[in-house]
Design a protein around this motif. Structure first.
Motif, mmCIF file in Angstrom:
data_model
loop_
_atom_site.group_PDB
_atom_site.id
_atom_site.type_symbol
_atom_site.label_atom_id
_atom_site.label_comp_id
_atom_site.label_asym_id
_atom_site.label_seq_id
_atom_site.Cartn_x
_atom_site.Cartn_y
_atom_site.Cartn_z
ATOM 1 N N ALA A 1 25.771 6.414 48.417
ATOM 2 C CA ALA A 1 24.745 7.167 48.784
ATOM 3 C C ALA A 1 22.964 6.685 47.914
ATOM 4 O O ALA A 1 23.877 6.315 46.851
ATOM 5 N N ARG A 2 22.567 6.154 48.735
ATOM 6 C CA ARG A 2 20.816 5.894 47.315
ATOM 7 C C ARG A 2 20.116 6.175 48.312
ATOM 8 O O ARG A 2 19.593 6.713 49.280
ATOM 9 N N GLY A 3 19.398 6.921 47.793
ATOM 10 C CA GLY A 3 18.552 7.752 47.405
ATOM 11 C C GLY A 3 16.786 7.471 46.991
ATOM 12 O O GLY A 3 17.227 5.972 46.571
ATOM 13 N N CYS B 1 19.282 14.677 34.263
ATOM 14 C CA CYS B 1 18.850 14.114 33.596
ATOM 15 C C CYS B 1 18.608 12.436 33.979
ATOM 16 O O CYS B 1 18.437 10.887 33.348
ATOM 17 N N SER B 2 18.701 11.545 34.968
ATOM 18 C CA SER B 2 18.770 11.106 35.920
ATOM 19 C C SER B 2 17.255 9.744 35.139
ATOM 20 O O SER B 2 16.352 10.748 36.103
ATOM 21 N N ALA B 3 17.326 8.640 34.842
ATOM 22 C CA ALA B 3 16.023 7.697 34.707
ATOM 23 C C ALA B 3 16.296 7.601 36.179
ATOM 24 O O ALA B 3 17.012 7.918 37.402
ATOM 25 N N LEU B 4 14.690 7.129 36.526
ATOM 26 C CA LEU B 4 14.390 6.612 37.795
ATOM 27 C C LEU B 4 15.127 5.495 37.991
ATOM 28 O O LEU B 4 15.787 4.055 37.638
ATOM 29 N N GLY B 5 15.632 4.916 38.878
ATOM 30 C CA GLY B 5 16.780 3.603 39.903
ATOM 31 C C GLY B 5 18.180 4.170 39.180
ATOM 32 O O GLY B 5 18.786 3.207 38.662
ATOM 33 N N MET C 1 18.670 12.853 43.530
ATOM 34 C CA MET C 1 18.574 11.427 44.211
ATOM 35 C C MET C 1 17.933 10.664 44.559
ATOM 36 O O MET C 1 17.157 9.621 44.975
ATOM 37 N N VAL C 2 17.146 11.739 45.875
ATOM 38 C CA VAL C 2 15.482 10.987 46.508
ATOM 39 C C VAL C 2 14.284 10.645 45.667
ATOM 40 O O VAL C 2 14.294 9.564 45.477
ATOM 41 N N GLY C 3 13.805 11.505 44.870
ATOM 42 C CA GLY C 3 13.044 11.378 44.219
ATOM 43 C C GLY C 3 12.771 10.202 43.167
ATOM 44 O O GLY C 3 11.842 9.549 42.739
ATOM 45 N N ARG C 4 13.790 9.945 41.996
ATOM 46 C CA ARG C 4 14.769 9.117 41.856
ATOM 47 C C ARG C 4 15.210 7.568 41.968
ATOM 48 O O ARG C 4 15.780 7.008 41.129
ATOM 49 N N GLY C 5 15.267 7.853 43.314
ATOM 50 C CA GLY C 5 16.053 6.649 43.747
ATOM 51 C C GLY C 5 17.629 5.980 43.054
ATOM 52 O O GLY C 5 17.761 5.066 42.711
ATOM 53 N N VAL C 6 18.011 7.533 43.214
ATOM 54 C CA VAL C 6 19.450 7.475 42.819
ATOM 55 C C VAL C 6 20.404 6.444 43.574
ATOM 56 O O VAL C 6 20.647 6.972 44.446
ATOM 57 N N MET C 7 21.136 5.603 42.518
ATOM 58 C CA MET C 7 22.188 5.695 44.219
ATOM 59 C C MET C 7 23.786 5.918 43.354
ATOM 60 O O MET C 7 23.995 6.342 41.838
ATOM 61 N N ILE D 1 18.801 16.192 45.649
ATOM 62 C CA ILE D 1 17.490 16.191 45.512
ATOM 63 C C ILE D 1 16.940 14.607 44.597
ATOM 64 O O ILE D 1 16.123 14.341 44.657
#
Lengths: 345, 345
Positions: A279-281, B241-245, B272-278, B270
């Protein structure tokens, strides 16, 4: 233009839960004069998009900062250049940018403006199928999901500005496409106009279990690709029906944007492990460098009538809050756009 | 061996919630004789691993099928070849395979067996740091997370067989590494022996909010990579705590394996969307074709003493259920292994 009055929409306060008319205020001001390296633009069409709700939370960490209460709101717009002190932009040019929305006139340095040709497509299309929502749909499909011919693609929010293009790109790439939307009218359009194989009216299903059954029946080989616009029970059903090696492009979760209290996520995330799901946001700004590639692929399909789109048009800047709120009530067919002024004065 | 009696462990019924001793039964049978194309193997060491809990649910769709109630359980083992009718395998050879666990003797066609050298490493290491858990850790790090020097890596279940190698690979790749584990003893080992920068005893934190604060303090630049073994509040804190990407390798969610009722997922997907998390779920069998590459990288590090590992050793096949149940009670340090028989008879 000096001394002439104009209007812009401000956020009065950050909305709690579902945004309401009273969260917005229209203010009057002088039309500004462009200085050196600036141009004065007049907004013709403006866009409202679900992502803007995220910018109305002051405490959220994201690729885009929250809106300020002390400046007009911002958003995508197609505008006419009225007076330019920038080389390359002349009076009468049309530009698309990401700041011209929510106002009638504004100054631009042209840094993030792109000139558009009013003869190639209706101006409003540059806010929808040829604009940011279009690039969002295309990037999710081509850069994240990479659907293969014969695979099954499930799209939530399928009748919206983004979802409707996702569905049609999926069909063009040879997928079985299942779309979910919130009314019979939207589902009819998806099946009859956009060519999706099965359209599910999610309001027919009370919970994730019921939606799962309907999705499983529509996707007998499982869901290889899921394009997520909605969240909540849609994500849970998609995870229940995911094929081995499934991919999910997480574009938005409109179902949870207006929650005052955090809503728990799906209880079946463990399916991602056993089925090897990715899954990729993403948000569209990550893929700006692909805008040309997107336009080269989608514009010809549009010109050939191979891609269809719908618009819900609101008249006048004062209607912008109503159009925005309508996004979360499922009131718009396709792209919601606001005509702020005529093509030419 | 003909006529000799031997033992194997069966599942009596599929566990509801936390597995208990009574869910297992040890049965006696004759030692089988190998036919053409078969060999008789004697299990020396067997492995218990959290993924086995997933195979104890009859209704779960996954890369591996559920266990049958009518056959001995299966699992990783290091075994001695007793009698072979297969070219390339001789009496006295040692093999690792994925079926020899939970029994003392078994027949193999050698299709998924790999010969191992008892002089290169202790035999039990082929079930841990040089075996399936090691490959799992290495694949999650190198094939999914791809951490860059200077990035921050967060590992849940950090003192376990998989997590402890993830932590050390992260340090070798130049990351700031934060590990979470469930006792002071485990945290001490992580900081003093495995070299992690900060070890968090998750039992000190009552909920995701408290764990988030501790993780944020330990990861001031945000979490670039998260290796997920636990789920629940760990995933929620990692998303907070996720960083962008950010990238997440979803290896397991041991906190939810024994729930009788589905436990809701984190409310902050959510992000995951704003921070572009995979996030990518996986099980190790996807990466079997990389086993050689893994061994070439990790075996020398082990030989040079640059990677440390721990084992919790149980004596005798009858202890296998206890060792397995201990996985979910946090009772094991490092890899849990069961000595089923001596190296040589």
């Amino acid at each position: 233009m000096s001394g002439q009055k104009t209007k812009a929409v401000y956020l009065k306060e950050y909305p709690a839960g579902m945004p309401a008319d009273g969260d917005f205020v229209v203010k009057e001001m002088d039309v500004p004069s462009p200085g050196a390296g600036e141009m004065l633009c007049r907004t013709v069409w403006m866009s409202v998009d679900p992502y803007m709700r995220g910018r109305m939370r002051p405490d959220v960490k994201s690729y885009i900062p929250p809106f300020s209460l002390d400046a007009p709101l911002e958003g995508g717009a197609v505008s006419e250049v009225i007076e330019s002190n920038i080389d390359g932009y002349a009076t009468g040019d049309y530009v698309v940018d990401f700041t011209g929305g929510w106002k009638e006139y504004y100054l631009s340095k042209g840094e993030r403006s792109q000139k558009v040709d009013p003869n190639l497509a209706p101006l409003s299309a540059y806010l929808g199928v040829l604009g940011m929502p279009g690039l969002t749909a295309w990037a999710g499909v081509t850069q994240i999901l990479e659907p293969k011919e014969g695979e099954t693609l499930f799209v939530s929010g399928a009748a919206g500005a983004v979802g409707s293009l996702v569905c049609q790109l999926g069909k063009i790439k040879g997928c079985r496409v299942i779309g979910s939307a919130g009314s019979k009218e939207k589902c009819d359009w998806l099946e009859k106009e956009a060519g999706v194989d099965v359209a599910l009216n999610y309001k027919d299903y009370k919970n994730a279990g019921e939606l799962t059954k309907a999705l499983a029946a529509a996707a007998p080989k499982g869901v290889n690709c899921y394009f997520e616009n909605v969240g909540g029970m849609h994500l849970e059903a998609a995870l229940n029906c995911s094929a081995l090696g499934g991919r999910m492009a997480l574009c938005g979760m409109i179902a949870v944007y207006n929650n005052k209290e955090p809503e728990p996520g799906p209880s079946n995330l463990i399916n991602m492990v056993g089925r090897g799901v990715m899954a990729r946001g993403f948000i569209v700004s990550e893929y700006m460098d692909k805008a040309m590639e997107f336009a080269m692929e989608v514009a010809p399909l549009l010109a050939q009538g191979k891609i269809k789109f719908q618009e819900s048009v609101y008249e006048g800047l004062d209607k912008a809050p109503e159009a925005f709120i309508g996004l979360f009530k499922g009131e718009n067919m396709g792209k919601a756009v606001i005509r702020v002024g005529p093509d030419r004065l």
